[in-house]
Design a protein around this motif. Structure first.
Motif, PDB file in Angstrom:
ATOM      1  N   ARG A  34       0.847  -1.195   0.000  1.00  0.00           N
ATOM      2  CA  ARG A  34       0.000   0.000   0.000  1.00  0.00           C
ATOM      3  C   ARG A  34       0.876   1.236   0.000  1.00  0.00           C
ATOM      4  O   ARG A  34       1.940   1.271   0.621  1.00  0.00           O
ATOM      5  CB  ARG A  34      -0.907   0.017   1.223  1.00  0.00           C
ATOM      6  N   LYS A  38      -4.310   2.278   6.017  1.00  0.00           N
ATOM      7  CA  LYS A  38      -5.659   2.655   6.405  1.00  0.00           C
ATOM      8  C   LYS A  38      -5.666   3.720   7.496  1.00  0.00           C
ATOM      9  O   LYS A  38      -6.576   4.547   7.570  1.00  0.00           O
ATOM     10  CB  LYS A  38      -6.435   1.425   6.900  1.00  0.00           C
ATOM     11  N   LYS A 185     -14.912   2.144   6.349  1.00  0.00           N
ATOM     12  CA  LYS A 185     -13.949   1.066   6.126  1.00  0.00           C
ATOM     13  C   LYS A 185     -13.858   0.700   4.650  1.00  0.00           C
ATOM     14  O   LYS A 185     -12.791   0.349   4.151  1.00  0.00           O
ATOM     15  CB  LYS A 185     -14.349  -0.153   6.946  1.00  0.00           C
ATOM     16  N   TYR A 186     -14.984   0.789   3.945  1.00  0.00           N
ATOM     17  CA  TYR A 186     -15.034   0.419   2.538  1.00  0.00           C
ATOM     18  C   TYR A 186     -15.537   1.595   1.711  1.00  0.00           C
ATOM     19  O   TYR A 186     -16.293   2.443   2.194  1.00  0.00           O
ATOM     20  CB  TYR A 186     -15.949  -0.789   2.313  1.00  0.00           C
ATOM     21  N   ALA A 187     -15.137   1.626   0.465  1.00  0.00           N
ATOM     22  CA  ALA A 187     -15.717   2.525  -0.531  1.00  0.00           C
ATOM     23  C   ALA A 187     -16.718   1.736  -1.361  1.00  0.00           C
ATOM     24  O   ALA A 187     -16.645   0.504  -1.434  1.00  0.00           O
ATOM     25  CB  ALA A 187     -14.628   3.117  -1.416  1.00  0.00           C
ATOM     26  N   VAL A 200     -17.289   7.437  -0.785  1.00  0.00           N
ATOM     27  CA  VAL A 200     -16.792   7.121   0.555  1.00  0.00           C
ATOM     28  C   VAL A 200     -17.543   8.008   1.543  1.00  0.00           C
ATOM     29  O   VAL A 200     -18.122   9.030   1.164  1.00  0.00           O
ATOM     30  CB  VAL A 200     -15.269   7.354   0.687  1.00  0.00           C
ATOM     31  N   GLU A 281      -5.209   1.822  -6.053  1.00  0.00           N
ATOM     32  CA  GLU A 281      -5.374   2.359  -4.699  1.00  0.00           C
ATOM     33  C   GLU A 281      -5.910   3.780  -4.797  1.00  0.00           C
ATOM     34  O   GLU A 281      -5.350   4.620  -5.516  1.00  0.00           O
ATOM     35  CB  GLU A 281      -4.043   2.343  -3.945  1.00  0.00           C
ATOM     36  N   THR A 301      -6.564   8.284   4.372  1.00  0.00           N
ATOM     37  CA  THR A 301      -6.791   6.845   4.309  1.00  0.00           C
ATOM     38  C   THR A 301      -6.735   6.435   2.851  1.00  0.00           C
ATOM     39  O   THR A 301      -6.592   7.293   1.960  1.00  0.00           O
ATOM     40  CB  THR A 301      -8.134   6.450   4.948  1.00  0.00           C
ATOM     41  N   SER A 302      -6.840   5.140   2.602  1.00  0.00           N
ATOM     42  CA  SER A 302      -6.797   4.658   1.217  1.00  0.00           C
ATOM     43  C   SER A 302      -7.670   3.425   1.093  1.00  0.00           C
ATOM     44  O   SER A 302      -7.994   2.755   2.081  1.00  0.00           O
ATOM     45  CB  SER A 302      -5.364   4.343   0.789  1.00  0.00           C
ATOM     46  N   TYR A 303      -8.035   3.136  -0.133  1.00  0.00           N
ATOM     47  CA  TYR A 303      -8.868   1.972  -0.454  1.00  0.00           C
ATOM     48  C   TYR A 303      -8.226   1.229  -1.613  1.00  0.00           C
ATOM     49  O   TYR A 303      -8.033   1.802  -2.690  1.00  0.00           O
ATOM     50  CB  TYR A 303     -10.291   2.404  -0.836  1.00  0.00           C
ATOM     51  N   GLU A 307     -11.193  -3.406  -1.043  1.00  0.00           N
ATOM     52  CA  GLU A 307     -12.004  -2.582  -0.134  1.00  0.00           C
ATOM     53  C   GLU A 307     -12.987  -1.686  -0.886  1.00  0.00           C
ATOM     54  O   GLU A 307     -13.549  -0.755  -0.298  1.00  0.00           O
ATOM     55  CB  GLU A 307     -11.078  -1.731   0.742  1.00  0.00           C
ATOM     56  N   ILE A 308     -13.184  -1.942  -2.163  1.00  0.00           N
ATOM     57  CA  ILE A 308     -14.164  -1.216  -2.971  1.00  0.00           C
ATOM     58  C   ILE A 308     -15.311  -2.166  -3.285  1.00  0.00           C
ATOM     59  O   ILE A 308     -15.126  -3.177  -3.970  1.00  0.00           O
ATOM     60  CB  ILE A 308     -13.524  -0.676  -4.266  1.00  0.00           C
TER      61      ILE A 308
END
Length: 386
Positions: A34, A38, A185-187, A200, A281, A301-303, A307-308
């Motif tokens: 990553r 997160k 937590k998720y997109a 998000v 990402e 943060t990142s997804y 996590e999508i």
């Protein structure tokens, strides 16, 4: 600090930008690192830095960036070393003037009551900290002693200003405010206002507001230029539809930040099946000014692809109760499935847009209803024949 476990639901993520950072809770595919964890920390290691002296050119920032243990050690050693240094100087002045020898009552020393290095060290502490017990004092006998007194006072003031300023900046760092800025937590990717959207949810747990809050998104992926150059971390900005219609967000209650996937979007050619194999990402950055301190803060943060969630949307969290708007943070990260094309936004536009998708979806639903009704009629007729 009180433990957050049990106090804060697990449906959203608390960002943390402190020095001691654990490994990210969410891991991407094997072999894929990553860029941003997160919790908001950047997963970048700076190696082979040859010009280390550049950090000393900005001593104050270097001290603020250090860990608390190192800062406290430097804070203690700076005072202790300065006391020892000037204690040695006061002892040398007394030794050169003969103050350490026993003399008669007519002898005037440079500093009274200095008989050893210990007494010179105690006098150094009294001068720099301005304690002034009254037992030891400087006289007008030695000009060098007066000059050393002035120098030590100036050095003591400089050390106090730097170290106390460093301690204040570390305790008032803006990243502490980011502890209560939360991301889902998720997109999700679904249809919103007849458009394919990437969404998000963000929120703020404190009542004190973030002034002039802005949200930015970037897609980080590996790309190759037309000339064959490989860019391992190509950062592409993506446009967002502001939920309040202005340049900044009014973060009083949780907001859904939406990015319309159009022809200018880096997600335009991405489908649900591509998402399973794509190394992509999406970084989300929330910036603003803390209302109580006036310091700019930032939460990140990142997804990654895992996590999508495709074909889902966030459930409402705000309800009106007794004339007030209540926010239920237990639903902050909850999502529900909604009808969403599995193709990319590009293919959806080529097929006639979302309106055509809804027509086809309606035809499919009606056909399935007819098949179910037809099967029921056949079964009923068979039962009547028997």
């Amino acid at each position: 600090m009180l433990s957050r476990k049990g106090l804060i639901p697990e449906d959203y993520l608390l960002t943390r930008l402190a020095e001691h950072v654990q490994l990210p809770k969410f891991k991407a595919k094997a072999g894929k690192a990553r860029f941003v964890a997160k919790n908001g920390t950047c997963n970048v290691a700076h190696t082979n830095i040859r010009e280390q002296g550049r950090f000393l050119q900005d001593v104050f920032t270097t001290l603020v960036d250090l860990k608390w243990l190192h800062t406290l050690i430097i804070f203690t050693m700076s005072f202790l070393c300065s006391w020892l240094l000037f204690g040695m100087i006061w002892w040398l002045i007394a030794f050169a003037h003969g103050d350490l020898d026993q003399r008669g009552d007519d002898f005037v020393p440079c500093v009274t009551d200095i008989h050893s290095f210990s007494s010179a060290f105690l006098f150094s502490i009294e001068v720099q900290v301005t304690i002034g017990f009254g037992g030891r004092m400087i006289t007008e006998e030695c000009v060098s002693a007066i000059i050393i007194l002035i120098i030590q006072n100036i050095v003591g003031l400089v050390i106090n200003a730097i170290m106390l300023g460093c301690i204040f900046m570390k305790t008032a760092q803006a990243n502490r405010r980011a502890e209560t800025l939360i991301f889902s937590k998720y997109a999700v990717v679904s249809i919103r206002n007849n458009k394919m959207c990437f969404m998000v949810r963000i929120g703020d747990l404190r009542k004190s507001m973030i002034i002039s809050a802005t949200v930015r998104m970037q897609v980080v992926r590996k790309t190759t230029t037309e000339e064959g150059e490989v860019v391992p971390l190509d950062q592409i900005d993506i446009h967002m539809d502001n939920p309040v219609g202005t340049n900044g967000v009014f973060l009083v209650s949780p907001l859904i930040i939406c990015h319309v996937i159009n022809k200018d979007s880096p997600l335009y050619e991405l489908s649900a099946s591509d998402l399973l194999h794509e190394d992509i990402e999406v970084i989300v950055v929330l910036e603003g000014v803390v209302e109580t301190t006036g310091i700019t803060t930032q939460a990140r943060t990142s997804y990654v692809a895992e996590e999508i969630l495709w074909g889902q949307r966030f459930v409402p969290t705000v309800s009106e109760e007794d004339g007030l708007y209540a926010v239920d943070y237990s639903k902050f990260g909850n999502t529900v499935k909604v009808p969403t094309p599995c193709c990319s936004a590009k293919k959806l536009d080529e097929a006639g847009g979302i309106a055509q998708f809804k027509v086809n979806e309606g035809v499919t639903l009606r056909a399935s209803v007819r098949r179910r009704r037809g099967g029921a009629v056949v079964r009923r007729s068979r039962m009547d024949s028997h």
